[in-house]
Structure formats: structure tokens, C-alpha cells
Design a protein around this motif. Structure first.
Motif, mmCIF file in Angstrom:
data_model
loop_
_atom_site.group_PDB
_atom_site.id
_atom_site.type_symbol
_atom_site.label_atom_id
_atom_site.label_comp_id
_atom_site.label_asym_id
_atom_site.label_seq_id
_atom_site.Cartn_x
_atom_site.Cartn_y
_atom_site.Cartn_z
ATOM 1 N N GLY A 245 0.820 -1.204 0.000
ATOM 2 C CA GLY A 245 0.000 0.000 0.000
ATOM 3 C C GLY A 245 0.857 1.258 0.000
ATOM 4 N N ARG A 246 0.316 2.333 -0.555
ATOM 5 C CA ARG A 246 1.084 3.575 -0.705
ATOM 6 C C ARG A 246 1.532 4.167 0.626
ATOM 7 N N HIS A 247 0.665 4.106 1.633
ATOM 8 C CA HIS A 247 0.996 4.725 2.921
ATOM 9 C C HIS A 247 2.229 4.083 3.535
ATOM 10 N N LYS A 248 2.268 2.757 3.591
ATOM 11 C CA LYS A 248 3.421 2.069 4.185
ATOM 12 C C LYS A 248 4.683 2.333 3.367
ATOM 13 N N LYS A 249 4.545 2.353 2.042
ATOM 14 C CA LYS A 249 5.718 2.586 1.197
ATOM 15 C C LYS A 249 6.283 3.988 1.405
ATOM 16 N N ARG A 250 5.411 4.990 1.469
ATOM 17 C CA ARG A 250 5.883 6.352 1.702
ATOM 18 C C ARG A 250 6.593 6.461 3.046
ATOM 19 N N MET A 251 6.014 5.833 4.068
ATOM 20 C CA MET A 251 6.629 5.867 5.394
ATOM 21 C C MET A 251 8.013 5.227 5.374
ATOM 22 N N MET A 252 8.145 4.088 4.701
ATOM 23 C CA MET A 252 9.432 3.401 4.648
ATOM 24 C C MET A 252 10.456 4.183 3.830
#
Length: 306
Positions: A245-252
Motif C-alpha cells: 500500500g502507498r501509505h506504508k511505502k511512503r513511510m518506509m
């Protein structure tokens, strides 16, 4: 008997084991951890001597209990990704959550599953005393509890008939069914199917007394390809794949950027390391792209000391 074998293997006396079983409910330490969303989850951690006996039972006795293939949690070589992938090709998804799942599985449910599988529990006769002993060792105040190492496997075994019934019911109407712990997932390519299935599921649960399970209506959710579909925390994409998902990827990405600038403390480094391990099991290509972009190798200790 199982108790005799346990006493011999663990170098414990039978009177001690019987005393342990009679006082097992009082040998837990209570603490709380944050839930993924909001609120706190209560964990009951068994004392060292109780956990020793529970783990012995898990490895030598309970491991023989049958688990339905629809149960995707707590299984060897089974992951949240495997659960999500079963539904990736669907157009419509229904998630149903059970309220207070482990505490809803009572001592009577444990007793029933042990008696039904008595012949496969051990390579020796299993007495009524053995079965009662196991029930008291694995239960806290006559119910399963979050924290005992035996609870996950026993919960899956108790749910075998439920899983078999709902795998069969689902397949009859072109629906895929899996269960990940207390979360049920139903998916299909056909519209206007899952609402009727949910109605039938509610009626079914009202009609059975063991196990006595209740739906957490606040967490019951329908979704379709027009909207964001989640299964065990993973995103089912429009091209029928599973994603972080985009949210987890952006956070990482943000954490890795800060890693290269020496801006993470020890706690944040440990957190990022956990996220990288998690992401590698879900989307290894995403992790590989991160490594190439920042010239890192997450397998090396040096990476985490920059």
C-alpha cells in the motif's frame, strides 16, 4: 499416560504437575499493548513454569490436532500474504471480525476437540485425566487467552468444523473463504452475493452453541475494486496483486532517506529493520528498488550503522 510421559521428560513430579494444573489460571501476568488501530489489547503472559508445560504439550501432543486449509494464521509456511493472495482476483470482498475471539473459546470447546481427536494426540493411550489436565493447563479461567503459546493452534483446531462448513458453503455460490485468526474473508467476482452470505452467517452463528462466537459488527466491512480493498492489512490492487500500500511505502521511503542522513535513533533503526523484513516478505521488488536507489544492502550490519 501423557502426564507420566511429561513428568519423565521434564523431570517434574506428577504431584507438582497436578498442582500446577489446578492453579494454572492464577499463573499469568497481565499487561497491555496498543492495538493496530485504537485502544489497548490485554495480554495474559503465563509464568515460566506454566509456559514450559504448555510448550511441551504444543510440541508433543497438540501438534497432531487437525487444522482446516482455510485457516491461514499460525500455520507453518502460511503468511498474511498467502491469505490476501487468495482474494486478489476477486471483485468484491467481505471481512467479518469475531469479537473477543480467544476468550469466546471455552474449556468445553477445548474438551470437545481433545475428545474427538483422542486417538491422534499421542502414540499411547490418552486417559480422561490427561484430557482434563490439558484443558486446565491451556485455559485461563476455563477459556483460551491471548498470550498462551497453545492458544493459536487450539483455536484453529476448535474452528475446524466451522472452517469446513463455510469453505463448503462459500464454494457452492462461487465465493472464496479464508480465516486468519478472528478475521473471516469472503470474496467473489459476482455482485450481490456477499450480503446474502453475511445474513446466512449470522443465522448460522445464532444456531450453534459451541463454539459460541459473536460478530463484531463495527469491523464488518464490504469493499469492491472501485474502492480500497484490504485483506490482513495488505492492499488488493486493481491489477489483482497484493501490495503493501502507498501509505506504508511512503513511510518506509522517508525512514530510509533519514537512515542515509544519520537521522535515526536506535529505536527508529530497529523499527525500520522490522519494516524492511516485513516488506521483503510481501513486496521484495519494492525493497530491492529502495536498495538500488540509496546504494544500500539491508542484509549487512553496516547498513544499520550509517
Amino acid at each position: 499416560m501423557i502426564i507420566d510421559q511429561m513428568a519423565s521428560r521434564l523431570a517434574l513430579s506428577i504431584p507438582y504437575l497436578m498442582k500446577l494444573s489446578s492453579s494454572a489460571s492464577h499463573r499469568y501476568k497481565q499487561y497491555e499493548i496498543p492495538k493496530r488501530t485504537r485502544g489497548m489489547r490485554t495480554i495474559y503472559h503465563p509464568a515460566r513454569e506454566l509456559k514450559l508445560v504448555q510448550r511441551w504439550l504444543l510440541r508433543n501432543v497438540l501438534i497432531s490436532l487437525p487444522i482446516h486449509p482455510a485457516a491461514t494464521a499460525y500455520q507453518q509456511n502460511s503468511t498474511i500474504k498467502r491469505n490476501a493472495e487468495a482474494h486478489a482476483a476477486s471483485n468484491y470482498l467481505l471481512r467479518v471480525d469475531f469479537q473477543d475471539f480467544f476468550p469466546s473459546l471455552r474449556g468445553a470447546d477445548v474438551l470437545n476437540v481433545l475428545i474427538a481427536n483422542r486417538d491422534r494426540l499421542a502414540n499411547q493411550p490418552v486417559s480422561d485425566l490427561d484430557i482434563d489436565f490439558i484443558r486446565r493447563i491451556v485455559c485461563r479461567f476455563d477459556a483460551l487467552t491471548i498470550g498462551a503459546p497453545t492458544s493459536p493452534l487450539i483455536s484453529n483446531a476448535i474452528m475446524f468444523d466451522f472452517d469446513a462448513t463455510w469453505r463448503r458453503n462459500a464454494e457452492a455460490i462461487g465465493v472464496t473463504y479464508t480465516r486468519y485468526a478472528d478475521d473471516l474473508y469472503f470474496s467473489t467476482i459476482d455482485p450481490n452475493v456477499l450480503s446474502g452470505l453475511l445474513k446466512n452467517l449470522r443465522e448460522y452463528l445464532r444456531g450453534i452453541s459451541q463454539p459460541k462466537l459473536q460478530i463484531n459488527e463495527a469491523k464488518t466491512a464490504f469493499s469492491s475494486r472501485k474502492w480500497r480493498r484490504l485483506a490482513t492489512g495488505l492492499v488488493l490492487t486493481h491489477d489483482r496483486k497484493v501490495s503493501l500500500g502507498r501509505h506504508k511505502k511512503r513511510m518506509m521511503k522517508a525512514l530510509v532517506f533519514r537512515l542515509t542522513r544519520h537521522e535515526l535513533n536506535a529505536v527508529q533503526l530497529a523499527s525500520l529493520r522490522g519494516w524492511i523484513s516485513y516488506a521483503s516478505s510481501i513486496e521484495p521488488d519494492f525493497v530491492a528498488r529502495l536498495q538500488r536507489k540509496y546504494a544500500l544492502d539491508f542484509r549487512l550490519d553496516e547498513t544499520w550503522r550509517v
